[in-house]
Design an enzyme around this catalytic site. Structure first.
Site: not given
Ligand code: SRM
Ligand code: SF4
Length: 576
Positions: A73, A142, A214, A216, A441, A447, A486, A490
């Site tokens: 990333r 981030r 994390k 943000k 996502c 993922c 899930c 994201c």
């Molecule tokens: Fe996310 C975890 C992809 C934005 C909440 N996110 C992941 C992981 C790294 C999966 C993992 O833990 O193994 C995903 C990688 C998938 C892959 O194969 O690329 C992933 N998140 C993404 C992206 C690429 C989605 C997309 O299709 O655009 C976004 C990358 C953002 C960036 O450039 O930094 C992405 N993730 C978000 C957002 C939206 C936002 O930030 O505005 C959220 C919700 C907001 C938040 O953080 O509360 C988000 N991602 C999560 C979470 C749940 C966090 C939580 O508090 O519970 C996880 C899992 C974790 O952290 O344990 C996660």
């Molecule tokens: Fe993966 Fe769940 Fe985030 Fe989609 S929402 S990229 S399935 S961690």
């Protein structure tokens, strides 16, 4: 007695500021993977170890190790990348990754499918173009988000400057990133490890164990809420006076992740706690980060985000602690009004004659449809002469920013030559507005968390929903639809007027009732729907919306007004 720290805390503490045994892991030729503890540490360097989930079962059958690869990333504060940076990312995607670029919901680039042996060359490759991946992931601040076009007005330019200043201030100080990826080999040619750095690393803001989770930060300038600012741990809502940015309303405690079957986890929108002048934006972010560092839960990662810290402390106590750390009280909140969270597509022209073109990038995936043909090739052609920037939006889209007057026709021709008709259409889009307002996502195949498809599947579901919309005269209704594989959130599905969250392969929970401007969470409407059931549930609602909506009423507001779902007023009543 308080609960013991989580395993990740142990790994961070022992890591010598994020080094761990990554250097050895990278050199091990016997596996495409890295050591287990290092899989946690490499996140802070912006990378995740993944497997190709499409192949996992077959490789298990053949008694092969999973096909390991790495997602990287790449941070782009505020989303604004130069044409040179675009060219470099495009090149690296082809040389070391899967040939595509993912534009994320936080305005970053993701490369997928990079092999362990190519990690260094890839990171060094974008470093040469002045991009980095440190703090792309991990328990740190981030990529900082903000409105993607700094040329739109003086205030938008100021907004980007603040986003960049926050990003720099909160970037980890460890030299591990440079040592591991950029400054040559971590071991000398004769196999001797390099000596420990003479000046030991020091993290003045984070400390040795970084944050509990994390973190943000996003900025927005009303009326646009294109960064979904309230979904962040810190949201800074810009206040303009006489065309200049004078400060920010500070919102704290947003976050969207939750887990099925655990109602104690919930998405939550940030609370606005007061106003700070522009000069104090960096300081206020730092103080909030340190509150989370000191008060956040380090035992149970499911409850570590600032939103839980805040609800545990209570807003008055949190505010008092912030005032104490700042040395003064925040000023009273200033009035503001958001009207939308989506991007506005098509051409816009600045008074100086320069143009800006916002393109819809389905699922944020920049790819070709055939070798040398499609969006990726079109953008590569444009990047060869474009003198402005490429700006990644928080809605996974792209703005070609500051197109010189003499290049405008050429940009349009290059897009058209690669079949990107809708990109240049402005008024006459062939895609429905629902599609143009969709987010998905990554989910499968990379993922590890995905229960169901998202990015690969949403376009097909939209084909079916498009037919329903057209039948009811709703082709131009800009309804926000968001799908994730899930409940982690994201693609910010809980801020979708239609949110679809993967429960199991081919099955989704349907959430309804978010507003159109990122200020109200939605609510669960139906569970475990397959495609036919999703279409069957939505069809009568869309028909009713077409027949009975009020002027300018969004779909989310409509379903709440008509009582299909109750309005969610706080994260704590999301599951009610
Ligand atoms: Fe996310 C975890 C992809 C934005 C909440 N996110 C992941 C992981 C790294 C999966 C993992 O833990 O193994 C995903 C990688 C998938 C892959 O194969 O690329 C992933 N998140 C993404 C992206 C690429 C989605 C997309 O299709 O655009 C976004 C990358 C953002 C960036 O450039 O930094 C992405 N993730 C978000 C957002 C939206 C936002 O930030 O505005 C959220 C919700 C907001 C938040 O953080 O509360 C988000 N991602 C999560 C979470 C749940 C966090 C939580 O508090 O519970 C996880 C899992 C974790 O952290 O344990 C996660
Ligand atoms: Fe993966 Fe769940 Fe985030 Fe989609 S929402 S990229 S399935 S961690």
């Amino acid at each position: 007695m308080s609960a013991p720290p989580s395993d990740v805390e142990r790994i961070k503490a022992a890591s010598r500021y994020l080094r761990g045994s990554l250097a050895d892991s990278l050199l091990d030729p016997l596996t495409g993977a890295i050591r287990s503890d290092d899989t946690q540490l490499i996140k802070f360097h912006g990378s995740y170890q993944q497997t190709d989930r499409d192949l996992d079962a077959e490789r298990r059958r053949q008694k092969l190790e999973p096909l390991y690869s790495f997602m990287i990333r790449v941070r782009v504060p505020g989303g604004v990348a130069t044409a040179r940076q675009w060219r470099r990312m495009d090149e690296l995607a082809d040389r070391y990754a899967n040939g595509t670029l993912k534009l994320t919901t936080r305005q970053a680039f993701q490369l997928h499918g990079v092999r362990k042996r190519d990690l260094r060359a890839t990171i060094a490759g974008f470093n040469e173009a002045l991009l980095d991946s440190i703090a792309g992931c991990g328990d740190v601040n981030r990529n900082v988000m903000c409105y993607p076009n700094p040329h739109q007005s003086a205030a938008h330019g100021q907004l980007l400057n603040v986003a960049r200043a926050i990003s720099v201030h909160l970037t980890p100080r460890t030299t591990a990133y440079y040592e591991l990826w950029l400054n040559g080999e971590p071991v000398t040619p004769d196999g001797e490890p390099l000596p420990e750095p003479t000046a030991p690393d020091h993290e003045p803001i984070y400390g040795r164990t970084y944050l509990p989770r994390k973190f943000k930060i996003a900025l927005a300038l009303p009326p646009a809420n294109d960064t979904d600012v309230l979904a962040n741990d810190i949201g800074l809502i810009g206040i303009e006076e006489g065309g200049a940015l004078v400060g920010f309303n500070v919102a704290v405690g947003g976050g969207l992740g939750m887990s099925f079957g655990m109602p104690a986890t919930y998405p939550r929108l940030a609370d606005v706690v007061g106003f700070v002048p522009v000069e104090e934006a960096v300081a206020v972010c730092e103080r909030i980060v340190t509150i989370q560092r000191d008060w956040g839960n380090r035992s149970e990662r499911k409850f570590s985000r600032l939103k839980y810290t805040l609800d545990r402390m209570g807003l008055p106590a949190f505010r008092e602690e912030l005032h104490r750390r700042l040395g003064h009280e925040l000023a009273p909140t200033r009035p503001y009004r958001f009207t939308h969270s989506a991007d506005t597509y098509g051409w816009a022209t600045s008074p100086d004659g320069y143009a800006h073109l916002t393109l819809f990038v389905e699922g944020g995936r920049v790819a070709d449809t055939a070798p040398g043909h499609g969006l990726k090739s079109a953008l590569r052609a444009i990047a060869a002469y474009h003198t402005g920037e490429f700006a990644l939006t928080g809605n996974q889209n792209l703005v070609i920013v500051n197109i010189a007057p003499q290049h405008r026709e050429r940009v349009a021709a290059d897009l058209a030559a690669h079949d990107q008709w809708d990109a240049t259409a402005n008024a006459a889009f062939t895609q429905t507005a629902l599609r143009r307002h969709s987010l998905a996502c990554v989910a499968l195949n990379t993922c590890s968390q995905a229960f169901a498809e998202a990015e690969r599947y949403l376009p097909d579901l939209l084909d079916r929903l498009d037919a329903v919309l057209r039948a009811h005269g709703l082709a131009d209704a800009g309804i926000l639809i968001r799908m994730t594989g899930c409940p982690n959130g994201c693609a910010r599905p809980y801020l979708g007027e239609i949110g679809l969250v993967g429960r199991a392969p081919g099955r989704y929970n349907l959430y309804l009732g978010a507003d159109h401007a990122g200020q109200r969470l939605n609510k669960l409407y139906r569970e475990q729907l397959d495609e036919a059931a999703i279409v069957a549930e939505l069809t009568p609602l869309l028909a009713a919306y077409a027949a009975d909506r009020r002027p300018a009423e969004g779909f989310g507001d409509f379903v709440v007004r008509r009582g299909y779902v109750a309005a969610t007023t706080h994260g704590l009543d999301f599951h009610a």
